[in-house]
Scaffold this active site. Structure first.
Site, PDB file in Angstrom:
ATOM      1  N   HIS A 141     -36.065  24.375   7.748  1.00 17.20           N
ATOM      2  CA  HIS A 141     -35.758  22.923   6.285  1.00 17.20           C
ATOM      3  C   HIS A 141     -36.493  23.146   5.364  1.00 17.20           C
ATOM      4  CE1 HIS A 141     -31.810  21.289   8.771  1.00 17.20           C
ATOM      5  NE2 HIS A 141     -32.548  20.872   9.811  1.00 17.20           N
TER       6      HIS A 141
ATOM      7  N   ARG B 186     -19.757  28.576   7.312  1.00 19.78           N
ATOM      8  CA  ARG B 186     -19.407  29.644   8.524  1.00 19.78           C
ATOM      9  C   ARG B 186     -19.459  28.573   9.927  1.00 19.78           C
ATOM     10  NH1 ARG B 186     -23.002  31.171   4.644  1.00 19.78           N
ATOM     11  NH2 ARG B 186     -22.377  33.237   4.080  1.00 19.78           N
TER      12      ARG B 186
ATOM     13  N   ARG C 118     -13.776  28.657   7.810  1.00 21.82           N
ATOM     14  CA  ARG C 118     -13.783  30.217   8.272  1.00 21.82           C
ATOM     15  C   ARG C 118     -13.992  30.102   9.838  1.00 21.82           C
ATOM     16  NH1 ARG C 118     -17.596  35.213   6.932  1.00 21.82           N
ATOM     17  NH2 ARG C 118     -18.563  33.825   8.401  1.00 21.82           N
TER      18      ARG C 118
ATOM     19  N   GLU D 106     -11.555  41.397   3.886  1.00 15.24           N
ATOM     20  CA  GLU D 106     -13.146  42.123   3.953  1.00 15.24           C
ATOM     21  C   GLU D 106     -12.823  43.656   4.502  1.00 15.24           C
ATOM     22  OE1 GLU D 106     -15.589  39.952   6.199  1.00 15.24           O
ATOM     23  OE2 GLU D 106     -13.635  39.015   7.445  1.00 15.24           O
TER      24      GLU D 106
ATOM     25  N   ASN E 288     -19.790  41.811   1.120  1.00 10.36           N
ATOM     26  CA  ASN E 288     -20.433  41.934   2.142  1.00 10.36           C
ATOM     27  C   ASN E 288     -19.808  43.265   2.994  1.00 10.36           C
ATOM     28  OD1 ASN E 288     -22.433  40.654   0.656  1.00 10.36           O
ATOM     29  ND2 ASN E 288     -22.237  39.129   2.666  1.00 10.36           N
ATOM     30  N   ASP E 289     -19.215  42.887   3.622  1.00  9.73           N
ATOM     31  CA  ASP E 289     -18.515  43.941   4.904  1.00  9.73           C
ATOM     32  C   ASP E 289     -17.363  44.001   4.360  1.00  9.73           C
ATOM     33  OD1 ASP E 289     -19.647  43.203   7.027  1.00  9.73           O
ATOM     34  OD2 ASP E 289     -17.885  41.238   7.419  1.00  9.73           O
TER      35      ASP E 289
ATOM     36  N   CYS F  56     -16.841  35.741  -1.881  1.00  9.92           N
ATOM     37  CA  CYS F  56     -17.038  34.354  -0.534  1.00  9.92           C
ATOM     38  C   CYS F  56     -19.071  35.720  -0.652  1.00  9.92           C
ATOM     39  CB  CYS F  56     -16.638  34.092   0.111  1.00  9.92           C
ATOM     40  SG  CYS F  56     -16.463  34.472   1.093  1.00  9.92           S
TER      41      CYS F  56
END
Length: 553
Positions: A188, A295, A331, A430, A453-454, A501
């Site tokens: 935070h 997520r 997701r 992905e 990324n994946d 994304c």
């Protein structure tokens, strides 16, 4: 001159004197109480007072950093009422006969250690939230009260770590930068620093101690550096780039409220990736057009048991309502691989990234999947929610998902619960398998979201968690880019939208290529939204399209 290197939590430069902030210390002693019932009442009174204090902090944050940022304190109010947390405190008081302060201290340590042991960096940072609300309760019980922390002149605030309530007690007009020994870019401290436009460097390490209190220093938030007692040459250099940076940041803030449209009239949606409801303030403050990736696994990672339908419903509802009818893509849980929750009892795998994870868990443990889908559909009645499924490799998987979703809708109809029947369903692309059959998959769903990324990891056969392979991990590899274009083309031929994304969405070198490919949406961390918008508005796609394809593909 001494240089410490950590992680840049918010880009920017600051020059000034270091002031170490020390947390208030409250000694906790355990003692047996004669009347546990009276001690329980004492705890409940403190809980009520703490919630009221957080309400006041919310109002203060509302005026200083905006409504969306202030939601952190509403989340802390909810944490103070969390049944698992409260039941643990009650148990120590009622069954062990201990005083409330000790019960809170023990519970705080248990929950904070649980979060700190998690592999997911975001979830590890939630340990600080538990400590924050627990210290607040103890302060109420011991009559320590909140008050504004002010200084005579602007300073660089240094600490082991900072929690939201401490940050909001600071006189922010006197804060040049935040630097902490611990923490991460998901803390935070980092989130509020970004909202408040204050440079921040975290995770400087334990060698950065109070012995440097009062020293002159330079904070480089872009490169994660703290330079103590800089020489004249270094000071002159940073004074110059600080002036340039202020001018650039002012230009970037001018992007607020502007359309995401190129010079030749091509439009694109720019939305935010978030990990939890705590990230909503950051998304709103940076003018996100919606949420492109929520997520949901954080709900599972922060629990010691499977989150209930109602718990999930409340979280999804909060996101939907907070975004005020802007699209929110949620997701379904991507548990497994580097995101482990002990209570799932997942088998140990040699290669978990390619193992039992995400949709594969959902389609084999249907009770978990049903619960999440019910919560998602119920939340759809409170905003513009779309549901996205990760790690898809076949048409059959999608067809099975659609059958389960239809059954969930029939159940909700029988129970008379409101939901949006035509809630959009999409999938993440992905895996190379999904990319290669994207023409077939496009006929089954409403949208694609490319997880770069994946997709890069699986296409290049490189584990992106393995630092030894960093030099071989090439997101711009032609094979990856050709798969992305193939997916986008197949989406558009079948009249569905396609988004990016993954991390490549924030790569400004790639923005013109994504525009040339016709990508409909780019979803990035909130802090990247305005920079991507600026790049979009500077681009003339029609003039560079052929050149881009020749260069990249």
């Amino acid at each position: 001159m001494i240089t410490f290197t950590g992680k840049g939590a918010f880009g920017g430069y600051a020059m000034g004197q270091i002031l170490f902030y020390s947390h208030p210390q409250t000694g906790i002693k355990a003692h047996t109480v004669e009347n546990p019932s009276a001690e329980l009442n004492r705890f409940f009174t403190a809980q009520k007072t703490a919630i009221e204090q957080l309400g006041k902090l919310y109002e203060k944050a509302l005026s200083e950093v905006g409504r969306s940022s202030a939601m952190i304190f509403q989340i802390h109010q909810m944490m103070l009422e969390d049944l698992n947390y409260v039941d643990s405190i009650i148990n120590v008081i009622q069954n062990q006969g201990q005083n409330a302060e000790y019960a809170i201290s023990v519970t705080s340590a248990k929950f904070a250690n649980m979060f700190a042991a998690m592999e997911d960096p975001y979830m590890r940072e939630r340990a600080a939230d538990v400590k924050d609300i627990s210290q607040r309760l103890i302060n109420v019980l011991t009559h320590n009260h909140d008050e504004t922390i002010s200084f005579e002149k602007p300073v660089i605030i240094a600490a082991d770590d900072l929690v939201p309530s401490e940050i909001m007690q600071l006189d922010k007009d006197k804060v040049l930068a935040f630097v902490t020994c611990h923490g991460s870019t998901n803390s935070h401290t980092a989130i509020l620093a970004r909202i408040m436009n204050i440079p921040a460097v975290v995770n400087l390490g334990t060698d950065f101690t109070k012995e440097y209190n009062g020293r002159q220093a330079i904070v480089d938030g872009y490169n994660g550096k703290l330079i103590i007692s800089p020489n004249q040459e270094t000071s002159t250099y940073y004074t110059k780039i600080q002036m340039q940076e202020k001018a650039n940041r002012a230009l970037l803030r001018e992007q607020l409220g502007k359309d995401n449209v190129t010079q030749d009239g091509q439009k694109i949606h720019i939305v935010a990736n978030i990990g939890s409801t705590a990230d909503i303030p950051d998304a709103l403050e940076n003018d996100a057009g919606g949420i492109g990736l929520f997520r949901s696994e954080f709900l599972y990672l922060e629990n010691t048991f499977f989150p209930s339908e109602q718990e999930q419903f409340e979280a999804y509802k909060t996101v939907a309502q907070s975004m005020e009818n802007k699209k929110v893509v949620i997701r379904t849980m991507d548990i497994g691989a580097d995101k482990q929750a002990d209570y799932f009892k997942l088998p140990k795998e040699e290669n978990p990234a390619m193992g039992y994870r995400a949709i594969r868990i959902c389609l084999t443990q249907l009770d978990i999947f049903y619960t999440q889908l019910r919560a998602l559909y119920r939340a759809s009645a409170f905003g513009n929610i779309a549901i996205m499924f990760p790690m898809i490799t076949s048409v059959e998987e999608v067809q099975q998902i659609k059958k389960i979703a239809a059954q969930v809708r029939r159940e909700l109809d029988r129970e008379g619960l409101p939901y949006v029947p035509n809630t959009k369903l999409g999938i993440m692309i992905e895996t190379p398998a999904a990319a290669m059959i994207s023409d077939l998959l496009a006929k089954e769903v409403d949208f694609f979201s490319i997880g770069t990324n994946d997709l890069t990891q699986y296409t290049l056969a490189i584990d992106r968690q393995n630092t030894m392979l960093d030099q071989f991990f090439q997101p711009h590899h032609k094979s990856v880019l050709r798969l992305i274009k193939m997916v986008a083309d197949n989406a558009h031929r079948n009249h569905i939208w396609c988004s990016i994304c993954g991390d490549m969405g924030s790569d400004l070198h790639m923005t013109p290529l994504f525009l040339a490919m016709g990508i409909d949406e780019i979803s990035v961390p909130p802090s990247s939204i305005l920079a991507v918008r600026k790049k979009v508005r500077e681009t003339n796609v029609s003039m560079i399209q052929n050149h881009l394809f020749e260069k990249w593909l």
